[in-house]
Design a protein around this motif. Structure first.
Motif, PDB file in Angstrom:
ATOM      1  N   ASP A  13      -4.716  -0.713 -11.416  1.00  0.00           N
ATOM      2  CA  ASP A  13      -5.910  -1.358 -10.882  1.00  0.00           C
ATOM      3  C   ASP A  13      -6.974  -1.433 -11.978  1.00  0.00           C
ATOM      4  N   THR A  32      -3.568  -5.031  -9.419  1.00  0.00           N
ATOM      5  CA  THR A  32      -4.438  -5.497  -8.332  1.00  0.00           C
ATOM      6  C   THR A  32      -5.153  -6.783  -8.748  1.00  0.00           C
ATOM      7  N   ARG A  33      -5.407  -6.919 -10.045  1.00  0.00           N
ATOM      8  CA  ARG A  33      -5.919  -8.205 -10.552  1.00  0.00           C
ATOM      9  C   ARG A  33      -5.396  -8.451 -11.958  1.00  0.00           C
ATOM     10  N   ILE A  50     -12.595  -8.222  -6.526  1.00  0.00           N
ATOM     11  CA  ILE A  50     -11.841  -7.713  -5.372  1.00  0.00           C
ATOM     12  C   ILE A  50     -12.591  -6.484  -4.869  1.00  0.00           C
ATOM     13  N   ARG A  82      -8.448  -3.527  -2.593  1.00  0.00           N
ATOM     14  CA  ARG A  82      -7.562  -2.922  -3.605  1.00  0.00           C
ATOM     15  C   ARG A  82      -6.655  -1.875  -2.954  1.00  0.00           C
TER      16      ARG A  82
END
Ligand code: ZN
Length: 467
Positions: free
Chosen positions: A30, A73-74, A80, A85
């Motif tokens: 993340d 997560t990105r 976000i 997340r």
């Protein structure tokens, strides 16, 4: 071509250093902040969100090259929420979660790396953790420590240690989770490191190395057990294995399981060739050896150093007739053990003689060797009862026989259990283990000698003995 060669050499090194390497992990990485949320701003103009993303992508590449599965997560500069997340992560059925950040402090001299995890010993009333996460603390802490060690080792940043903190992404998930603060953007030296591509690569290698040492949870049934820390440590050291994602910590330990564990720490089956190990494998047994795990050089070395038997096959008979066997039996075991064990069978016994021990039994070799060495005796009815529970008294006495070559004795003052009087055949062993803080009573004043030893109790005892 060159790169390929390096990869092969690298894998070979990993294989020796980390026997668990073969296990591919599924990891969620993340990258902190993103989009409208830049995170901290560096003294050199760097934005935290950009640094986080770059290091996260590097970590992904490294782990993927090493055969692990990585989910981000990105992957770009988007916003976000923390909730999203965690929600996303919970859907992945991954082994672990690592959030990557860079730090900032009002004091520009503060620098270094730290790793945050949720510690159930210090709950924050305002920020309660998810139910799952509060049982995961030992796993998160183990992960946090390896990542921190590897990160500072690779990147040369200052070690600021672990931090117990109830941050959202570290407290709300359902898998072991950590938040890595790579370095301080508010510090000139740290910010300069974060600016350098090669330095970020080092940080990413460190994080990936730390992640890779993680042994995924298999013992879901032991997560909130009082013995979990010991169970994890033994699992990480390849001393216990789960089956069907369970450890059954409260189940009674069997005689075969106990001897298998003793063999794992004392190596008394000294002729342990891979073929012999193969025969001892019983997939349904939680304590059985994983035959796919290669013996590393380190283990081979320690086998030689720690092998209490220190002998080859030719010497077995000789040893049986003159060392610990007879002495131990004379001193403590004959009187009462013989009520349960056959004291006439102190001389060499062919385990084929035992009605209930077939050569197919997963622990056949181990039991045979334990009998040959006089660690255990058969019952008068010519059984050895490998799958039956073993009592706490028996564990104490047998452990003592195998380990206590120097014949240490307990001091009188410790003879205080109401249910273990001095003249009992197991008293000396029990009080010695108590004195050494290896195996305590079930209460302050009782030991429970006749009670079955549980698998959790053995894990804690071995953990105390080894670590
Ligand atoms: Zn941040």
């Amino acid at each position: 071509m060159e790169k390929c060669k390096h990869t092969i050499i690298f894998l070979m090194i990993l294989f020796v250093v980390f026997p668990n390497y073969a296990q591919a992990l599924k990891v969620v990485i993340d990258a902190g902040h993103g989009g409208k949320d830049p995170g901290a701003l560096g003294v050199n103009g760097l934005k935290e969100k950009d640094v986080n993303l770059d290091i996260s992508l590097k970590v992904r590449n490294i782990l993927e090259e090493r055969g692990h599965e990585v989910i981000l997560t990105r992957e770009s500069d988007i916003y976000i929420s923390l909730q999203d997340r965690v929600k996303f992560t919970n859907q992945q059925n991954a082994d672990l979660f690592v959030s990557i950040h860079a730090n900032a402090h009002h004091d520009p001299s503060v620098k270094g790396s730290l790793v945050i995890y949720y510690n159930n010993q210090y709950p924050d009333e305002d920020y309660p953790a998810s139910k799952a996460m509060s049982t995961l603390t030992p796993y998160s802490r183990t992960l946090a420590q390896s990542v921190l060690n590897e990160l500072i080792g690779e990147a040369g940043t200052k070690d600021l240690g672990l931090m117990s903190k109830a941050v959202y992404v570290a407290r709300m998930g359902s898998i072991p989770s950590i938040l890595v603060e790579t370095a301080f953007l508010s510090n000139e030296e740290d910010a300069a490191k974060l600016f350098e591509e090669s330095e970020r690569q080092k940080m990413a290698i460190g994080i990936a190395n730390g992640v890779e040492t993680f042994v995924p949870i298999t013992f879901w049934d032991a997560l909130d057990h009082w013995a979990i820390t010991s169970i994890i440590r033994l699992q990480d050291n390849d001393l216990i294995y789960g089956y069907n994602n369970s450890y059954e910590p409260n189940r009674s330990l069997t005689r075969a399981e106990f001897l298998a564990m003793m063999d794992r720490i004392f190596y008394f089956t000294s002729d342990k060739s891979p073929e012999n190990e193969q025969e001892t494998h019983e997939p349904l047994d939680n304590l059985s050896d994983d035959q796919n795990t290669p013996i590393s050089e380190e283990e081979t070395e320690s086998t030689q150093e720690n092998d209490l038997s220190d002998q080859d096959n030719r010497n077995h008979e000789q040893n049986n007739s003159n060392t610990d066997l007879n002495e131990t039996n004379e001193k403590e075991s004959t009187s009462v053990l013989s009520s349960k064990f056959d004291s006439n069978k102190q001389t060499k016994i062919e385990t084929n003689d035992f009605k209930d021990l077939s050569t197919d039994h997963w622990a056949f070799e181990i039991i045979q060797e334990a009998v040959n060495k006089g660690y255990i005796l058969g019952y008068p009815d010519e059984t050895i009862r490998p799958n039956e529970p073993i009592s706490r008294a028996e564990v104490s006495v047998i452990f003592n026989r195998i380990w206590n070559e120097n014949e240490m004795t307990a001091t009188e003052e410790t003879f205080s259990y109401e249910d273990v009087s001095e003249e009992k055949w197991y008293a000396e062993s029990i009080y010695l283990l108590k004195e050494l803080s290896l195996l305590n009573g079930i209460t302050e004043s009782t030991f429970g000698p006749e009670r079955n030893m549980t698998r959790a109790e053995l894990a804690v005892m071995v953990d105390r003995f080894l670590y």
